[in-house]
Design an enzyme around this catalytic site. Sequence first.
Site, PDB file in Angstrom:
ATOM      1  N   LYS A  21       0.842  -1.198   0.000  1.00 44.20           N
ATOM      2  CA  LYS A  21       0.000   0.000   0.000  1.00 44.20           C
ATOM      3  C   LYS A  21       0.882   1.255   0.000  1.00 44.20           C
ATOM      4  CE  LYS A  21      -3.792  -2.496   2.302  1.00 44.20           C
ATOM      5  NZ  LYS A  21      -4.646  -2.574   3.518  1.00 44.20           N
ATOM      6  N   TYR A  61     -12.263  -2.892  -3.241  1.00 44.98           N
ATOM      7  CA  TYR A  61     -12.780  -2.952  -1.864  1.00 44.98           C
ATOM      8  C   TYR A  61     -14.310  -2.871  -1.812  1.00 44.98           C
ATOM      9  CZ  TYR A  61      -8.128  -2.619   0.324  1.00 44.98           C
ATOM     10  OH  TYR A  61      -6.847  -2.867   0.758  1.00 44.98           O
ATOM     11  N   ASN A 124      -1.790  -0.234   7.294  1.00 46.18           N
ATOM     12  CA  ASN A 124      -1.244  -1.569   7.582  1.00 46.18           C
ATOM     13  C   ASN A 124      -0.400  -2.155   6.444  1.00 46.18           C
ATOM     14  OD1 ASN A 124      -3.336  -2.250   5.899  1.00 46.18           O
ATOM     15  ND2 ASN A 124      -4.467  -3.479   7.397  1.00 46.18           N
ATOM     16  N   HIS A 127      -1.624  -5.606   1.419  1.00 45.20           N
ATOM     17  CA  HIS A 127      -2.877  -6.328   1.184  1.00 45.20           C
ATOM     18  C   HIS A 127      -2.566  -7.736   0.701  1.00 45.20           C
ATOM     19  CE1 HIS A 127      -6.794  -7.469  -0.493  1.00 45.20           C
ATOM     20  NE2 HIS A 127      -6.118  -7.891  -1.539  1.00 45.20           N
ATOM     21  N   GLU A 138      -8.861 -10.486  -8.062  1.00 45.62           N
ATOM     22  CA  GLU A 138      -8.033  -9.290  -7.853  1.00 45.62           C
ATOM     23  C   GLU A 138      -6.877  -9.220  -8.852  1.00 45.62           C
ATOM     24  OE1 GLU A 138      -7.151  -9.556  -3.656  1.00 45.62           O
ATOM     25  OE2 GLU A 138      -9.228  -9.133  -3.096  1.00 45.62           O
TER      26      GLU A 138
HETATM   27  P1  ADP Z   1      -7.468  -7.395   5.451  1.00 44.84           P
HETATM   28  O1  ADP Z   1      -6.746  -6.324   4.650  1.00 44.84           O
HETATM   29  O2  ADP Z   1      -6.616  -7.891   6.605  1.00 44.84           O
HETATM   30  O3  ADP Z   1      -8.019  -8.497   4.598  1.00 44.84           O
HETATM   31  P2  ADP Z   1     -10.210  -6.302   5.672  1.00 44.84           P
HETATM   32  O4  ADP Z   1     -10.556  -6.997   4.404  1.00 44.84           O
HETATM   33  O5  ADP Z   1     -11.100  -6.455   6.848  1.00 44.84           O
HETATM   34  O6  ADP Z   1      -8.715  -6.684   6.163  1.00 44.84           O
HETATM   35  O7  ADP Z   1     -10.095  -4.732   5.396  1.00 44.84           O
HETATM   36  C1  ADP Z   1      -9.455  -4.271   4.244  1.00 44.84           C
HETATM   37  C2  ADP Z   1      -8.641  -3.065   4.593  1.00 44.84           C
HETATM   38  O8  ADP Z   1      -9.507  -2.002   4.997  1.00 44.84           O
HETATM   39  C3  ADP Z   1      -7.671  -3.229   5.761  1.00 44.84           C
HETATM   40  O9  ADP Z   1      -6.460  -3.853   5.400  1.00 44.84           O
HETATM   41  C4  ADP Z   1      -7.472  -1.799   6.193  1.00 44.84           C
HETATM   42  O10 ADP Z   1      -6.569  -1.114   5.304  1.00 44.84           O
HETATM   43  C5  ADP Z   1      -8.863  -1.216   5.987  1.00 44.84           C
HETATM   44  N1  ADP Z   1      -9.652  -1.295   7.228  1.00 44.84           N
HETATM   45  C6  ADP Z   1     -10.310  -2.363   7.723  1.00 44.84           C
HETATM   46  N2  ADP Z   1     -10.891  -2.071   8.893  1.00 44.84           N
HETATM   47  C7  ADP Z   1     -10.601  -0.777   9.162  1.00 44.84           C
HETATM   48  C8  ADP Z   1     -10.893   0.114  10.216  1.00 44.84           C
HETATM   49  N3  ADP Z   1     -11.644  -0.251  11.265  1.00 44.84           N
HETATM   50  N4  ADP Z   1     -10.406   1.385  10.149  1.00 44.84           N
HETATM   51  C9  ADP Z   1      -9.666   1.780   9.106  1.00 44.84           C
HETATM   52  N5  ADP Z   1      -9.340   0.979   8.068  1.00 44.84           N
HETATM   53  C10 ADP Z   1      -9.796  -0.279   8.089  1.00 44.84           C
END
Ligand code: ADP
Length: 161
Positions: A21, A61, A124, A127, A138
Amino acid sequence: EFQLSSSLLRKEVEQTYIMIKPDGVQRGLVGEIISRFEKKGFLLKGLKLFQCPKDLAQEHYKDLKERPFFPNLIDYITSGPVVCMAWEGDGVVASARKLIGATNPLQAEPGTIRGDLAVQTGRNVVHGSDSPDNGKREIGLWFKEGELAQWESVQTPWLIE
Ligand code: ADP
């Protein structure tokens, strides 16, 4: 003499979409993150630095579009270049998720990418697809036809018996 190439005989190999990211790119973590997947032994099939348009981020997303953080998430993903990757190997989807760690970096185990390199869910750094079907979906979204390389690593016989 009739011969089928091994790639035609083999069942379809699992692929996952991994993306560094914009925070990972800005923080100089590209090499570090790619290294983790390289060292594990997966096969890199596609790689590019890419400025993501808003509509692609929204499509990627789309399952999260009702969530309160969705607009911020789209701004974040489109805020700078990302590194798009396709990685291949048996079990690569689940294994990559383990290497990446929990969504919230404060809950991610040390040794994982997020556990070692990030502190907040909204930043974070990486992805990874959450299922083989989403891996396919994807990779199809982020890569054009011809952007994936067809190759085998000389390491493969030293990784898989
Ligand atoms: P992952 O990336 O671990 O598969 P998710 O699919 O739940 O997690 O969410 C996708 C992305 O959306 C996360 O990696 C993060 O960047 C963002 N995200 C998820 N939950 C939150 C949150 N509560 N606040 C801010 N960003 C979030």
